[in-house]
Scaffold this motif. Structure first.
Motif, PDB file in Angstrom:
ATOM      1  N   LEU A  18       6.183  66.508  82.075  1.00 44.54           N
ATOM      2  CA  LEU A  18       7.042  67.868  81.821  1.00 44.54           C
ATOM      3  C   LEU A  18       7.273  68.339  80.530  1.00 44.54           C
ATOM      4  O   LEU A  18       7.271  69.508  80.015  1.00 44.54           O
ATOM      5  N   GLY A  19       7.443  67.200  79.558  1.00 45.60           N
ATOM      6  CA  GLY A  19       7.940  67.749  78.321  1.00 45.60           C
ATOM      7  C   GLY A  19       6.592  67.792  77.343  1.00 45.60           C
ATOM      8  O   GLY A  19       6.947  68.235  76.446  1.00 45.60           O
ATOM      9  N   PRO A  78       6.371  62.061  71.927  1.00 49.24           N
ATOM     10  CA  PRO A  78       6.036  63.403  72.483  1.00 49.24           C
ATOM     11  C   PRO A  78       7.088  64.157  72.925  1.00 49.24           C
ATOM     12  O   PRO A  78       7.250  65.453  73.001  1.00 49.24           O
ATOM     13  N   VAL A  79       8.311  63.569  73.065  1.00 51.48           N
ATOM     14  CA  VAL A  79       9.730  64.156  73.689  1.00 51.48           C
ATOM     15  C   VAL A  79      10.730  63.833  72.874  1.00 51.48           C
ATOM     16  O   VAL A  79      11.904  63.695  73.314  1.00 51.48           O
ATOM     17  N   GLY A  80      10.521  63.544  71.583  1.00 52.48           N
ATOM     18  CA  GLY A  80      11.543  63.240  70.727  1.00 52.48           C
ATOM     19  C   GLY A  80      12.446  61.955  71.080  1.00 52.48           C
ATOM     20  O   GLY A  80      11.834  60.961  71.539  1.00 52.48           O
ATOM     21  N   VAL A  97      25.234  77.565  58.060  1.00 55.02           N
ATOM     22  CA  VAL A  97      24.591  77.529  59.242  1.00 55.02           C
ATOM     23  C   VAL A  97      24.215  78.862  59.575  1.00 55.02           C
ATOM     24  O   VAL A  97      24.709  79.973  59.357  1.00 55.02           O
ATOM     25  N   MET A  98      22.815  79.083  60.182  1.00 51.16           N
ATOM     26  CA  MET A  98      22.058  80.464  60.514  1.00 51.16           C
ATOM     27  C   MET A  98      22.453  80.699  61.787  1.00 51.16           C
ATOM     28  O   MET A  98      22.998  81.624  62.095  1.00 51.16           O
ATOM     29  N   GLU A  99      22.036  79.736  62.914  1.00 51.60           N
ATOM     30  CA  GLU A  99      22.175  80.141  64.341  1.00 51.60           C
ATOM     31  C   GLU A  99      22.400  78.690  65.126  1.00 51.60           C
ATOM     32  O   GLU A  99      21.757  77.691  64.635  1.00 51.60           O
ATOM     33  N   GLN A 100      22.797  78.795  66.334  1.00 48.55           N
ATOM     34  CA  GLN A 100      22.838  77.802  67.317  1.00 48.55           C
ATOM     35  C   GLN A 100      21.706  77.935  68.063  1.00 48.55           C
ATOM     36  O   GLN A 100      21.410  79.297  68.512  1.00 48.55           O
ATOM     37  N   VAL A 101      20.790  76.911  68.459  1.00 46.63           N
ATOM     38  CA  VAL A 101      19.576  76.794  69.396  1.00 46.63           C
ATOM     39  C   VAL A 101      19.822  75.981  70.415  1.00 46.63           C
ATOM     40  O   VAL A 101      20.757  75.086  70.196  1.00 46.63           O
ATOM     41  N   PRO A 102      19.024  76.005  71.358  1.00 47.48           N
ATOM     42  CA  PRO A 102      19.180  74.905  72.527  1.00 47.48           C
ATOM     43  C   PRO A 102      19.088  73.600  72.168  1.00 47.48           C
ATOM     44  O   PRO A 102      18.175  73.121  71.373  1.00 47.48           O
ATOM     45  N   ALA A 103      20.114  72.831  72.614  1.00 45.92           N
ATOM     46  CA  ALA A 103      20.047  71.403  72.279  1.00 45.92           C
ATOM     47  C   ALA A 103      18.652  70.678  72.656  1.00 45.92           C
ATOM     48  O   ALA A 103      18.326  69.779  72.096  1.00 45.92           O
ATOM     49  N   TRP A 104      17.986  71.275  73.701  1.00 43.86           N
ATOM     50  CA  TRP A 104      16.924  70.588  74.383  1.00 43.86           C
ATOM     51  C   TRP A 104      15.545  70.794  73.468  1.00 43.86           C
ATOM     52  O   TRP A 104      14.506  70.032  73.630  1.00 43.86           O
ATOM     53  N   LEU A 105      15.632  71.327  72.360  1.00 43.44           N
ATOM     54  CA  LEU A 105      14.660  71.570  71.354  1.00 43.44           C
ATOM     55  C   LEU A 105      14.313  70.087  70.612  1.00 43.44           C
ATOM     56  O   LEU A 105      13.331  69.877  70.067  1.00 43.44           O
ATOM     57  N   VAL A 106      15.301  69.179  70.749  1.00 41.47           N
ATOM     58  CA  VAL A 106      15.033  67.874  70.188  1.00 41.47           C
ATOM     59  C   VAL A 106      14.274  66.988  71.010  1.00 41.47           C
ATOM     60  O   VAL A 106      13.556  66.271  70.538  1.00 41.47           O
ATOM     61  N   ALA A 107      13.783  67.806  72.436  1.00 36.81           N
ATOM     62  CA  ALA A 107      12.543  66.957  72.919  1.00 36.81           C
ATOM     63  C   ALA A 107      11.471  67.972  72.890  1.00 36.81           C
ATOM     64  O   ALA A 107      10.598  67.733  73.716  1.00 36.81           O
ATOM     65  N   GLY A 108      11.414  69.038  71.991  1.00 32.85           N
ATOM     66  CA  GLY A 108      10.121  69.801  71.764  1.00 32.85           C
ATOM     67  C   GLY A 108      10.160  71.237  72.641  1.00 32.85           C
ATOM     68  O   GLY A 108      11.058  71.317  73.234  1.00 32.85           O
TER      69      GLY A 108
END
Length: 241
Positions: free
Chosen positions: A212-213, A158-160, A94-105
């Motif tokens: 928006l996405g 386009p938005v995962g 594990v390197m780091e936690q990133v925002p979960a919303w990145l799954v939508a771009g």
């Protein structure tokens, strides 16, 4: 670099819990125990083959909206899958936690805002959405998807996974309102959302998530039209103000 999506404890088949610097390993017994809980019968504890911890090369390939998202490195695959952008692995770091919303771009925070609004949809909000004209949404949606398909030679959205998530969340909100919003699909024999106003709300949520996405696929004026019903009722997310 790859991504590991954590949904909940029930669907996490590794240890230890993800934290930066941890080496997380697949624990087959956790998978077997989860299968037994779901099926209420003893699970087949044969060798697991390609089962393992799922990691994705690209965050938008994650198929369900996670509770948390982790950037990971040094995955140990169960076997090489050179033609795939995902793999099952025995372990990763594990390197780091990133925002979960990145799954939508890259604009997933705006999409997350739309999803948050749908979780608490009320009958009054649905009626307000349904009362607004959806003129322009259908042709703009077709244009957006055509441009996405032209520029991206792979399946996906386009938005995962956001559109699938929206359908699930709206359905859950409708169930809280009452069974009268649902009917039976005669072809498949399953219960589906059938209330016209709620179906209009689904369409408005989809349109807003796309506008928006994936704002780069349309002109600003077109995005405003596509999101208009949603932003008229709920305003705009703080990130766009």
């Amino acid at each position: 670099m790859s991504f590991f999506a954590l949904y909940d404890a029930e669907h996490f088949y590794g240890e230890p819990e993800p934290v930066p610097g941890a080496r997380v390993s697949f624990v087959p017994d956790k998978l077997f125990a989860a299968r037994e809980r779901r099926t209420v019968r003893p699970a087949d504890r044969q060798p697991v083959g390609d089962e393992g911890l799922m990691v994705n090369e690209i965050a938008t390939d994650v198929t369900l909206w996670p509770s948390s998202l982790w950037r990971v490195a040094d995955p140990e695959p169960m076997r090489p899958l050179p033609s795939h952008r995902w793999l099952r692995c025995r372990a990763f770091t594990v390197m780091e936690q990133v925002p979960a919303w990145l799954v939508a771009g890259p604009h997933g925070d705006a999409v997350e805002w739309v999803i948050a609004q749908t979780r608490t949809l009320t009958g009054a909000q649905v009626d307000a959405l349904a009362a607004l004209s959806d003129d322009g949404e259908e042709p703009l949606t077709r244009t957006l998807w055509a441009r996405w398909s032209r520029d991206h030679h792979h399946t996906g959205s386009p938005v995962g996974c956001a559109l699938t998530t929206l359908n699930k969340v709206v359905t859950e909100a409708a169930h809280r309102v009452g069974p009268q919003l649902f009917g039976r699909d005669e072809e498949d024999g399953v219960e589906v959302l059938s209330d016209p106003a709620w179906l209009q709300a689904v369409g408005a949520a989809y349109a807003a998530a796309l506008a928006l996405g994936a704002p780069e696929l349309l002109a600003p004026r077109e995005n405003a039209v596509l999101a208009r019903r949603w932003t008229t009722v709920f305003g705009s997310p703080a990130i766009l103000r």
